[in-house]
Write an enzyme that holds these catalytic residues in place. Structure first.
Site, short mmCIF file in Angstrom:
data_model
loop_
_atom_site.label_atom_id
_atom_site.label_comp_id
_atom_site.label_asym_id
_atom_site.label_seq_id
_atom_site.Cartn_x
_atom_site.Cartn_y
_atom_site.Cartn_z
N GLU A 166 0.71 -1.25 0.11
CA GLU A 166 0.01 0.03 0.10
C GLU A 166 0.81 1.37 -0.14
OE1 GLU A 166 -2.80 -0.26 3.12
OE2 GLU A 166 -3.88 -2.15 2.11
N GLU A 351 -5.86 -8.08 0.29
CA GLU A 351 -6.46 -7.89 1.32
C GLU A 351 -7.86 -7.29 1.09
OE1 GLU A 351 -4.75 -4.78 3.88
OE2 GLU A 351 -2.74 -5.52 3.67
O1 IFM Z 1 -4.56 -3.10 8.87
C1 IFM Z 1 -4.51 -2.50 7.67
C2 IFM Z 1 -3.33 -3.28 7.00
O2 IFM Z 1 -2.40 -3.01 7.55
C3 IFM Z 1 -3.25 -2.59 5.51
N1 IFM Z 1 -4.53 -2.42 4.86
C4 IFM Z 1 -5.74 -2.04 5.35
C5 IFM Z 1 -5.62 -2.64 6.90
C6 IFM Z 1 -6.95 -2.18 7.41
O3 IFM Z 1 -7.04 -0.86 7.60
#
Ligand code: IFM
Length: 438
Positions: A166, A351
């Protein structure tokens, strides 16, 4: 009901995801301070002043946690390596740190779990932060050194490697919005971080290819940008946010340029001769990871500085984070990426998940239907021709949700932070049924 694995293509990978700082416990095993430790130690930055010092004590309890991944029926485990654990001062190796990841990947192999490694999920060593962190071009080369050391040690046993998790969060959320470490609110810092994080990715890809490492990629996050109305100003506000959040990284990596709508604000602050880094940034990848959670609604904010937009609350049901539940956005990004950027490259949802105010004894049925909706969106994308190869739920465990501390619970497994007892939630059991091989 969560769609069964049999309704996905043969070989589709199901996994659970975590990240080092959020679960390991940064006070164990000789790790150095990261900028998250110092950010959390500053009043007002993190709810209840929580830090990752203990977190889920995964550093000691990793075997039990891998057992939970396996018992749920997952095929793969996505984890990250902590830079400040491997190199406490950003440059010098801590053998205990590498030993830990060595044990962890062996533990996955012993359980038949496929390791999906992310090299950097935000724990920048404080010593490098002192030198300007992601504002400093040098950090990109130190990152290259770190990635080589990790890959030399465990690269033979991981299935895929992502350089960065990210980059929008690393750069924009942390240097423009000030919500994550290092907590800056400065457009010049943000512009430099937006570029340097991509340069770091390029440096790492070049070095890891030279080591012969296969299956290299990056994990980008996407947030659907809806306009608040059909008025031209609001359409433009959504387009500018889309350019900053969703197009900046994908366009640089897959098309070798930055979007004009973002350059309008950022170009004056980018480092000199940034254009000459674009070929390194745009090296060929083997796969792309897609993180998706929600959408935001944007309106024009004419009396403010660039990007002159503001968020408007939306009408959809929300998670504990206050994020609207909008699975259509996942389908939209997968088909858009395939069409405009990746064109047949393997994609993984690396994710997707939700925070819910759940405790061990409350069935988290909301999470079950959240997963069902997003699995369905993934299936729709596959039916539309997207080369989607897998789906990772965020997260295996309740964990340290950055500036939100431990209050927000994303886990399939409940963690009691006083006792460190793990209790699978109803959604863990529901996934276990959906993933069972009959
Ligand atoms: O917890 C985070 C993760 O570290 C990165 N992506 C989003 C998740 C939820 O906010």
């Amino acid at each position: 009901m969560i769609p069964h694995r049999a309704s996905f293509p043969e070989g589709f990978v199901f996994g659970a995801a975590t990240a080092a700082y959020q679960i390991e416990g940064s006070s164990f095993g000789g790790a150095g301070p990261s900028h998250w430790d110092t950010f959390a130690a500053t009043p007002g930055n993190v709810k209840h002043a929580d830090s990752g010092a203990i977190a889920c004590d995964h550093y000691h309890r990793w075997a039990e946690d891998l057992d939970l991944v396996k018992a749920a029926g997952f095929d793969a485990y996505r984890f990250s390596t902590s830079w400040s654990r491997v190199m406490p001062d950003g440059v010098t190796i801590n053998p205990e740190g590498l030993d830990f990841y060595d044990r962890l990947v062996d533990g996955m192999a012993a359980r038949g779990l496929r390791p999906f490694l992310t090299l950097y999920h935000w724990d920048l060593p404080a010593a490098l932060s002192d030198k300007g962190g992601w504002r400093n071009r040098e950090t990109c080369h130190r990152f290259g050194d770190f990635t080589e050391e990790v890959i030399r040690r465990i690269g033979d046993r991981v299935e895929t490697v992502a350089t960065i998790n990210e980059p929008w969060c690393v750069a924009w959320l942390s240097h423009f919005l000030g919500a994550h470490a290092p907590g800056l609110r400065d457009i010049r810092a943000a512009a430099r971080a937006m570029h340097h994080i991509l340069l770091a990715h390029g440096v790492a890809i070049e070095r890891l290819r030279a080591l012969g490492q296969k299956n290299l990629g990056i994990v980008l996050n996407f947030d659907h940008a809806s306009p608040a109305s059909d008025r031209a100003e609001d359409l433009r506000a959504a387009a500018v946010q889309d350019a900053i959040f969703n197009r900046w990284f994908a366009q640089a990596i897959f098309q070798g340029s930055y979007p004009d709508l973002a350059l309008e604000g950022l170009a004056p602050h980018l480092p000199p001769r940034w254009q000459s880094d674009l070929p390194l940034i745009g090296q060929k990848l083997d796969w792309l990871g897609v993180n998706y959670y929600t959408r935001h609604i944007h309106a024009a904010a004419p009396d403010t500085a660039w990007p002159a937009t503001r968020e408007v609350p939306g009408p959809l049901p929300k998670t504990q984070m206050g994020w609207e539940i909008y699975p259509e956005g996942l389908q939209g990004f997968l088909t858009r990426l395939e069409r405009d950027y990746t064109k047949g490259l393997p994609l993984y949802v690396t994710e997707n998940g939700m925070a819910n105010d759940d405790h061990a004894d409350i069935p988290d049925t909301v999470r079950e239907s959240f997963i069902a909706g997003h699995f369905q969106a993934a299936q729709n994308a596959i039916a539309a021709g997207v080369n989607l190869r897998g789906f990772f739920y965020w997260s295996l465990l309740d964990n340290y949700e950055w500036a939100e501390g431990y209050e927000k619970r994303f886990g399939l497994v409940h963690v009691d932070y006083n006792t460190q007892v793990r209790t699978p939630k109803a959604s863990w059991h529901a996934l276990q049924r959906a993933l069972a091989r009959n």
